[in-house]
Structures are given as structure tokens and as C-alpha cells.
Design a protein around this motif. Structure first.
Motif, short mmCIF file in Angstrom:
data_model
loop_
_atom_site.label_atom_id
_atom_site.label_comp_id
_atom_site.label_asym_id
_atom_site.label_seq_id
_atom_site.Cartn_x
_atom_site.Cartn_y
_atom_site.Cartn_z
N HIS A 154 0.83 -1.20 0.00
CA HIS A 154 0.00 0.00 0.00
C HIS A 154 0.87 1.26 0.00
O HIS A 154 0.57 2.23 -0.70
N ARG A 155 1.95 1.24 0.80
CA ARG A 155 2.85 2.39 0.82
C ARG A 155 3.58 2.56 -0.52
O ARG A 155 3.78 3.68 -0.99
N THR A 156 3.97 1.44 -1.13
CA THR A 156 4.64 1.50 -2.43
C THR A 156 3.74 2.15 -3.47
O THR A 156 4.18 3.02 -4.24
N LEU A 157 2.49 1.74 -3.52
CA LEU A 157 1.58 2.33 -4.49
C LEU A 157 1.35 3.80 -4.20
O LEU A 157 1.32 4.63 -5.13
N ASP A 158 1.20 4.15 -2.94
CA ASP A 158 1.01 5.56 -2.58
C ASP A 158 2.22 6.38 -3.00
O ASP A 158 2.07 7.49 -3.54
N LEU A 159 3.42 5.85 -2.78
CA LEU A 159 4.62 6.55 -3.21
C LEU A 159 4.64 6.72 -4.72
O LEU A 159 4.97 7.79 -5.24
N ALA A 160 4.29 5.67 -5.46
CA ALA A 160 4.29 5.75 -6.92
C ALA A 160 3.29 6.79 -7.41
O ALA A 160 3.57 7.53 -8.37
N GLN A 161 2.15 6.87 -6.79
CA GLN A 161 1.14 7.86 -7.18
C GLN A 161 1.63 9.27 -6.91
O GLN A 161 1.42 10.18 -7.72
N HIS A 162 2.30 9.47 -5.78
CA HIS A 162 2.89 10.79 -5.51
C HIS A 162 4.03 11.08 -6.50
O HIS A 162 4.16 12.22 -6.98
N ALA A 163 4.84 10.07 -6.79
CA ALA A 163 5.95 10.27 -7.72
C ALA A 163 5.45 10.69 -9.09
O ALA A 163 6.04 11.56 -9.75
N GLU A 164 4.37 10.10 -9.53
CA GLU A 164 3.76 10.47 -10.81
C GLU A 164 3.32 11.93 -10.79
O GLU A 164 3.58 12.69 -11.72
#
Length: 343
Positions: A35-45
């Protein structure tokens, strides 16, 4: 400053990407990590990062990205534009046909967004390597042959697939292949094949400059690349103050300390005093291995990155920020994004 140095791009002129291991925290679970990985990826985008890569490791309870292709699919499904890929898949652990099919499937699902970064190390300890490779005698020396087979499944003109075997999906798809390394082996091979190259200086800094020189001097233009494309891995831990960044960095230092003590475990929270945990010899070793780390406030990080860009002439940076607290980790990447945008 020489004319060559004047021509080197600044940090606002090159792409920045993210390398994530889906770290598992003390008291947490892999589910939390995903869940944290996906949240980070969404912020990175949202912040403008170019790629989001995940790495294959095994037999390590603190890393949840062992089924790397599966996690790539999860991240790609939860984002819309950022490139997602492997940093990397350890090819000797797998049949090349399986990797061609897996990444052909990912590229078919998320066209134009998938990268395939390949390494030749096991991504684990020796018992796990034996469990993965099942007595096939693979120790990385057959990496060029495995790579040629894999490329042959994707484009029969570029490699040597097993006769009569084709990868569906996979064949005919444009999936960029990067070679990853922490020594000169993959640097030389990437140069000779005209492939992009990424160096793991975030944990193996000593050979960075020789590897970059070897890659660039050996480079032969190909239908993939007309000129060398070198990505450099780096640890960056940014915070609002130098002191807070140094404190956050102690989580990563503890992880390396555990590795040299022969332990594996989950990521620990930061501490106020590492000298209470390590001896002088251990401290010297950890700090040497992490010497290619940038830790500090926005201005500290900006100044150090500018120096490193001049030193390496990197075409792209891929950043690992091993921080225990998810909010602090997001803040670190947000600060870096501001730096890259010239803010």
C-alpha cells in the motif's frame, strides 16, 4: 572549468526516477508495504518522476518485492503515466522465456510504460540462490547467453531464442532492456550491445567511475541507442533540516549494520545515536558502503547533487530513499522533486 565540464547537464536537465524495495517495517506486514509503495508511486507520478522501479530480492523479510513482476503490475494498475519496471530482475534466477512472457504481458496491459532492467546477481544469499536456481549451475557467468535468449524471444533478429519457441505475449513488443551492475561486467556488456546501463552506486560506490568509463568507452551504437545512456543509483534522504535528515538516515545504517553482522530483518525506526549500536570498524564499513548517499536539507542536497552531476555526467538518476516513516519518505521525495524543478 573545462569545455567538457561546461557541456555537462545540470540536475534540472536530467530525469530523476525512483527505486523502491517495498520495505517491510518492524511491526508491519508486506500488505502494508504494498500500500505504501503504491502511494509513493502515485505521488511520484504527480511530482514528475520519470520511472518507478522495483527490485528482486529473496529470503529477506524486510523486502516485499520478491515477486517483482507481480508488484510492477500492481503499481502500473494504480498509476496512469509514470514508467514502471524492474531494477532489476535477476535473470539467472529465471527461464528467459518466462521473463519474456511476464514482461510481454505487462507491456500488453500497460503499453509504453514498462521497463525491463536485468541483473546477473542472485539478489539473495547462497541458500536462496540454490533454491531459486535448482542446481542448474548458474552463477551469473551465463548471463550473456541468457540475455541473448531473452532478446531473441522479443525480437528474433536481436538474439538467439530456443528454436521453435516463441513468446506470446512478448514477441514484437518494444520493451526497453537495461543492464544493471555494480562492477564492470554488465557495464562492458551493455556498451558492446548498445544498451542503456544503470550502476548501483547506492550500495557499491567504489567502482562507479571506472564502470561509467568502461561503459562509455566500449559503447557501440545500436538500433536501440545511438549514444550511451547511463543511469546512476543513489541514496537521497532529504528533510527540512540537516539534523532531521541525518536522524532519518540511521534506519538505513541499521539495515547495513545488520547485513554485515549476517542478519536480515525488517526496517527499524531511526535512533538518536548510532554509536551506541556499532563499533568503529563496523561504522567505517557501513559509511564506506553508503558513501554515495546524499543526506540533508534542500540546500545541502541541491549542492551535493550538482557536484555529483558534474562528476558523473549521469544521463538519469534513480533514487532510493530508505526511510522508516512513510510521511517522512514522501517528504524526502517531494523536496527532491522541488530541487529538480529548480524551486
Amino acid at each position: 572549468m573545462t569545455e567538457d565540464q561546461k557541456s555537462i547537464q545540470g540536475i534540472t536537465d536530467v530525469p530523476f526516477s525512483i527505486l523502491d524495495l517495498a520495505p517491510v517495517l518492524v511491526g508491519g506486514t508486506p500488505r502494508d508495504s504494498f500500500h505504501r509503495t503504491l502511494d509513493l508511486a502515485q505521488h511520484a507520478e504527480k511530482w514528475g518522476y520519470h520511472r518507478f522501479w522495483l527490485a528482486e530480492h529473496h529470503n529477506m523479510p524486510g523486502i516485499a518485492s520478491s515477486a517483482t513482476s507481480v508488484v510492477i503490475g500492481y503499481v502500473a494498475a494504480g498509476t496512469t503515466s509514470i514508467r514502471v519496471g524492474s531494477g532489476g530482475i535477476m535473470l539467472p534466477n529465471h527461464a528467459p522465456l518466462v521473463i519474456a512472457e511476464q514482461f510481454g504481458t505487462l507491456e500488453s496491459m500497460y503499453p509504453g510504460r514498462i521497463d525491463l532492467g536485468l541483473g546477473r546477481a542472485p539478489g539473495s544469499d547462497q541458500p536462496a540462490a540454490r533454491a531459486l536456481r535448482r542446481g542448474l549451475g548458474r552463477d551469473g557467468h551465463d548471463f550473456p547467453e541468457l540475455l541473448s535468449e531473452l532478446r531473441g524471444y522479443m525480437n528474433p533478429e536481436l538474439g538467439t531464442a530456443v528454436p521453435g519457441v516463441r513468446a506470446f505475449p512478448g514477441e514484437g513488443l518494444d520493451i526497453p532492456i537495461w543492464l544493471l551492475g555494480s562492477s564492470g561486467f554488465s557495464a562492458e556488456l551493455a556498451g558492446q550491445l548498445g544498451l542503456p546501463f544503470a550502476f548501483a552506486s547506492h550500495f557499491a560506490p567504489d567502482y562507479l567511475m571506472p564502470a561509467l568509463h568502461l561503459y562509455r568507452s566500449q559503447f557501440r551504437p545500436s538500433e536501440t541507442l545511438a549514444k550511451p545512456q547511463a543511469m546512476v543509483g543513489i541514496n537521497i534522504i532529504a528533510a527540512d533540516t540537516d539534523a532531521e535528515a541525518q536522524r532519518l538516515a540511521t534506519s538505513h545504517q541499521q539495515s547495513f549494520l545488520n547485513i554485515i553482522r549476517g542478519r536480515t530483518g525488517m526496517m527499524n525506526p531511526p535512533v538518536d545515536n548510532m554509536d551506541a549500536l556499532w563499533n568503529e570498524q563496523e561504522k567505517a564499513y557501513v559509511m564506506r558502503q553508503l558513501s554515495f548517499s546524499v543526506i540533508g536539507s534542500k540546500e545541502t542536497v541541491r549542492a551535493r547533487l550538482q557536484q555529483l552531476q558534474q562528476q558523473t555526467a549521469a544521463d538519469e538518476w534513480i533514487v532510493s530513499s530508505p526511510i522508516y516513516d512513510h510521511g517522512a519518505r514522501l517528504r524526502s521525495y517531494e523536496i527532491l522533486a522541488d530541487i529538480v524543478k529548480g524551486k
